[in-house]
Write a protein that holds these residues in place. Structure first.
Motif, PDB file in Angstrom:
ATOM      1  N   TYR A 178       0.532  -1.401   0.052  1.00  0.00           N
ATOM      2  CA  TYR A 178       0.309   0.175   0.010  1.00  0.00           C
ATOM      3  C   TYR A 178       1.284   0.861   0.112  1.00  0.00           C
ATOM      4  O   TYR A 178       2.159   1.442   1.019  1.00  0.00           O
ATOM      5  CB  TYR A 178      -0.710   0.048   1.008  1.00  0.00           C
ATOM      6  CG  TYR A 178      -1.889  -1.227   1.042  1.00  0.00           C
ATOM      7  CD1 TYR A 178      -2.078  -2.347   1.812  1.00  0.00           C
ATOM      8  CD2 TYR A 178      -3.528  -0.734   1.192  1.00  0.00           C
ATOM      9  CE1 TYR A 178      -3.114  -2.757   1.502  1.00  0.00           C
ATOM     10  CE2 TYR A 178      -4.473  -2.208   0.325  1.00  0.00           C
ATOM     11  CZ  TYR A 178      -4.087  -3.211   1.351  1.00  0.00           C
ATOM     12  OH  TYR A 178      -4.768  -3.797   0.928  1.00  0.00           O
ATOM     13  N   ASN A 194      -3.613  -9.942  -7.427  1.00  0.00           N
ATOM     14  CA  ASN A 194      -4.786  -8.540  -7.234  1.00  0.00           C
ATOM     15  C   ASN A 194      -3.645  -6.591  -7.594  1.00  0.00           C
ATOM     16  O   ASN A 194      -2.452  -7.131  -7.133  1.00  0.00           O
ATOM     17  CB  ASN A 194      -5.215  -7.924  -6.024  1.00  0.00           C
ATOM     18  CG  ASN A 194      -6.629  -9.241  -5.695  1.00  0.00           C
ATOM     19  OD1 ASN A 194      -7.414  -9.354  -7.043  1.00  0.00           O
ATOM     20  ND2 ASN A 194      -6.305  -9.791  -4.984  1.00  0.00           N
ATOM     21  N   TYR A 201      -8.812 -13.290   6.105  1.00  0.00           N
ATOM     22  CA  TYR A 201      -8.644 -12.245   5.618  1.00  0.00           C
ATOM     23  C   TYR A 201      -8.147 -10.747   6.157  1.00  0.00           C
ATOM     24  O   TYR A 201      -7.623 -10.002   5.984  1.00  0.00           O
ATOM     25  CB  TYR A 201     -10.298 -11.270   6.146  1.00  0.00           C
ATOM     26  CG  TYR A 201     -11.807 -12.382   5.357  1.00  0.00           C
ATOM     27  CD1 TYR A 201     -12.211 -12.390   6.116  1.00  0.00           C
ATOM     28  CD2 TYR A 201     -11.184 -13.197   4.347  1.00  0.00           C
ATOM     29  CE1 TYR A 201     -14.084 -13.159   6.113  1.00  0.00           C
ATOM     30  CE2 TYR A 201     -12.275 -14.066   3.231  1.00  0.00           C
ATOM     31  CZ  TYR A 201     -13.510 -13.802   4.486  1.00  0.00           C
ATOM     32  OH  TYR A 201     -14.179 -15.281   3.789  1.00  0.00           O
ATOM     33  N   GLN A 211      -5.114  -8.672   8.116  1.00  0.00           N
ATOM     34  CA  GLN A 211      -3.894  -8.544   7.465  1.00  0.00           C
ATOM     35  C   GLN A 211      -3.115  -7.305   7.752  1.00  0.00           C
ATOM     36  O   GLN A 211      -3.641  -6.970   9.321  1.00  0.00           O
ATOM     37  CB  GLN A 211      -4.088  -7.823   5.993  1.00  0.00           C
ATOM     38  CG  GLN A 211      -4.443  -7.992   5.204  1.00  0.00           C
ATOM     39  CD  GLN A 211      -4.558  -7.163   3.348  1.00  0.00           C
ATOM     40  OE1 GLN A 211      -3.162  -6.567   3.061  1.00  0.00           O
ATOM     41  NE2 GLN A 211      -5.290  -7.079   3.090  1.00  0.00           N
ATOM     42  N   TYR A 270     -16.075  -7.464   4.010  1.00  0.00           N
ATOM     43  CA  TYR A 270     -15.290  -7.675   5.186  1.00  0.00           C
ATOM     44  C   TYR A 270     -14.520  -6.790   5.133  1.00  0.00           C
ATOM     45  O   TYR A 270     -14.435  -5.423   4.496  1.00  0.00           O
ATOM     46  CB  TYR A 270     -14.218  -8.359   5.380  1.00  0.00           C
ATOM     47  CG  TYR A 270     -12.703  -8.148   6.091  1.00  0.00           C
ATOM     48  CD1 TYR A 270     -11.933  -7.888   5.815  1.00  0.00           C
ATOM     49  CD2 TYR A 270     -13.078  -8.870   7.236  1.00  0.00           C
ATOM     50  CE1 TYR A 270     -10.587  -7.758   6.523  1.00  0.00           C
ATOM     51  CE2 TYR A 270     -12.130  -9.061   8.139  1.00  0.00           C
ATOM     52  CZ  TYR A 270     -11.323  -7.707   8.152  1.00  0.00           C
ATOM     53  OH  TYR A 270      -9.932  -8.200   8.124  1.00  0.00           O
ATOM     54  N   ARG A 297     -18.203  -8.934   9.903  1.00  0.00           N
ATOM     55  CA  ARG A 297     -18.617  -9.032   8.424  1.00  0.00           C
ATOM     56  C   ARG A 297     -20.105  -8.882   8.319  1.00  0.00           C
ATOM     57  O   ARG A 297     -20.435  -9.084   9.315  1.00  0.00           O
ATOM     58  CB  ARG A 297     -18.455 -11.081   8.015  1.00  0.00           C
ATOM     59  CG  ARG A 297     -17.303 -11.576   8.286  1.00  0.00           C
ATOM     60  CD  ARG A 297     -16.233 -11.270   7.123  1.00  0.00           C
ATOM     61  NE  ARG A 297     -16.865 -11.763   6.158  1.00  0.00           N
ATOM     62  CZ  ARG A 297     -16.676 -12.370   5.054  1.00  0.00           C
ATOM     63  NH1 ARG A 297     -16.310 -14.005   5.517  1.00  0.00           N
ATOM     64  NH2 ARG A 297     -17.458 -12.555   3.981  1.00  0.00           N
ATOM     65  N   PRO A 308     -14.079 -10.607   0.356  1.00  0.00           N
ATOM     66  CA  PRO A 308     -13.304 -11.412  -0.066  1.00  0.00           C
ATOM     67  C   PRO A 308     -13.441 -12.791  -0.675  1.00  0.00           C
ATOM     68  O   PRO A 308     -13.338 -13.935  -1.363  1.00  0.00           O
ATOM     69  CB  PRO A 308     -13.602 -12.239   1.715  1.00  0.00           C
ATOM     70  CG  PRO A 308     -13.404 -11.310   2.410  1.00  0.00           C
ATOM     71  CD  PRO A 308     -14.197 -10.344   1.424  1.00  0.00           C
ATOM     72  N   THR A 361     -10.713 -10.734  -3.936  1.00  0.00           N
ATOM     73  CA  THR A 361     -10.077  -9.595  -3.276  1.00  0.00           C
ATOM     74  C   THR A 361     -10.149  -9.511  -2.036  1.00  0.00           C
ATOM     75  O   THR A 361     -10.550  -8.067  -1.917  1.00  0.00           O
ATOM     76  CB  THR A 361     -10.389  -8.687  -4.580  1.00  0.00           C
ATOM     77  OG1 THR A 361     -11.796  -8.374  -3.853  1.00  0.00           O
ATOM     78  CG2 THR A 361     -10.371  -8.915  -5.488  1.00  0.00           C
ATOM     79  N   ALA A 362      -9.991 -10.786  -1.087  1.00  0.00           N
ATOM     80  CA  ALA A 362      -9.774 -10.255   0.288  1.00  0.00           C
ATOM     81  C   ALA A 362      -8.943  -9.119   0.787  1.00  0.00           C
ATOM     82  O   ALA A 362      -9.043  -8.157   1.548  1.00  0.00           O
ATOM     83  CB  ALA A 362      -9.444 -11.252   1.330  1.00  0.00           C
ATOM     84  N   SER A 363      -7.842  -9.277   0.224  1.00  0.00           N
ATOM     85  CA  SER A 363      -6.692  -8.311   0.757  1.00  0.00           C
ATOM     86  C   SER A 363      -6.307  -7.292  -0.331  1.00  0.00           C
ATOM     87  O   SER A 363      -5.498  -6.153   0.469  1.00  0.00           O
ATOM     88  CB  SER A 363      -4.975  -9.172   0.637  1.00  0.00           C
ATOM     89  OG  SER A 363      -5.183 -10.471   1.234  1.00  0.00           O
ATOM     90  N   LEU A 367      -8.356  -4.281   0.089  1.00  0.00           N
ATOM     91  CA  LEU A 367      -8.566  -2.595   1.417  1.00  0.00           C
ATOM     92  C   LEU A 367      -8.316  -1.339   1.130  1.00  0.00           C
ATOM     93  O   LEU A 367      -7.869  -1.000   0.424  1.00  0.00           O
ATOM     94  CB  LEU A 367      -7.939  -3.345   2.533  1.00  0.00           C
ATOM     95  CG  LEU A 367      -8.065  -4.230   3.380  1.00  0.00           C
ATOM     96  CD1 LEU A 367      -6.696  -4.219   4.664  1.00  0.00           C
ATOM     97  CD2 LEU A 367      -8.811  -4.717   4.018  1.00  0.00           C
TER      98      LEU A 367
END
Lengths: 114, 115
Positions: free
Chosen positions: A35, A56, A101, A103, B32, B51, B95, B99-101, B103
């Motif tokens: 990020y 991603n 999930y 991080q 999420y 959630r 998620p 694409t859970a990560s 953010l």
């Protein structure tokens, strides 16, 4: 258990140069995300790596690239640095791509481009 | 549609009071919602996450309230302490789309807890 580590912590570069930042995830974590944090744009997602593959990608130019090694450590590279690339670059790790999930962020690398 | 809107930008609360930070999202694919706390010179630290299958989650002095129909969620810090003075970020990701990560963060709220 040690947290996410990032090196170096601070970096000063000149416009036009390139830079490589390093991230070591928490032991056992296989996913690494990067990020960019700036006062103007806030926290923005750059890209995510899992099993040495980019999974991603955010909306950043191709000058920003990354890679992940077999031990899950990751590097990101910024080529042809611009003044606007000055930012805190944060690395985050999570247990496993898309199934966990949570991080966890490292302390970041403060990049200053002059 | 990827934006997460956070308010207020800054907040001053007396010690022992309740701090409330609000976030709203538009992307219905988000499912999420974590909150992060960041101190100067440090990376964001995960505080609590929720959630959409529950409307509230509490961990110690921190509570997330979630309103799926309004697409809003909020962080409540009970009995706020000077040590809570930091910047708080809400975030969201998807998620189930893989694409859970990835953010998407709110713009942050700078909280100051006074004595």
């Amino acid at each position: 258990k040690a947290g996410v580590t990032q090196t170096p912590r601070y970096l000063i570069k000149t416009r036009g140069q390139q830079v490589t930042l390093s991230c070591s995830p928490i032991s056992g974590h296989r996913s690494v995300s990067w990020y960019q944090q700036t006062p103007g744009q806030g926290l923005q997602f750059l890209f995510e790596y899992f099993s040495e593959t980019q999974r991603n990608k955010g909306n950043f130019p191709g000058r920003f690239s990354g890679r992940q090694f077999s031990n899950s450590r990751s590097e990101m590279n910024v080529s042809t640095l611009e003044l606007g690339d000055s930012a805190l670059y944060l690395c985050a790790s999570s247990l496993e791509y898309s199934s966990s999930y949570e991080q966890y962020f490292g302390p970041g690398t403060r990049l200053t481009v002059t | 549609q990827q934006q997460v809107k956070q308010s207020p930008q800054s907040l001053i609360v007396q010690k022992g009071g309740i701090s409330i930070i609000n976030c709203a999202y538009e992307n219905t694919a988000f499912d999420y919602f974590p909150w992060y706390q960041q101190f100067p010179g440090k990376g964001p630290a995960l505080l609590i996450a929720i959630r959409p299958d529950v409307s509230e989650k509490k961990e110690g002095r921190f509570t997330i309230s979630f309103n799926k129909s309004a697409k809003q969620f909020s962080l409540h810090i009970m009995d706020s302490q000077p040590g809570d003075s930091a910047t708080y970020f809400c975030a969201a990701s998807s998620p189930f789309t893989g694409t859970a990560s990835k953010l998407t963060f709110g713009t942050g709220t700078r909280l100051q807890v006074t004595l």
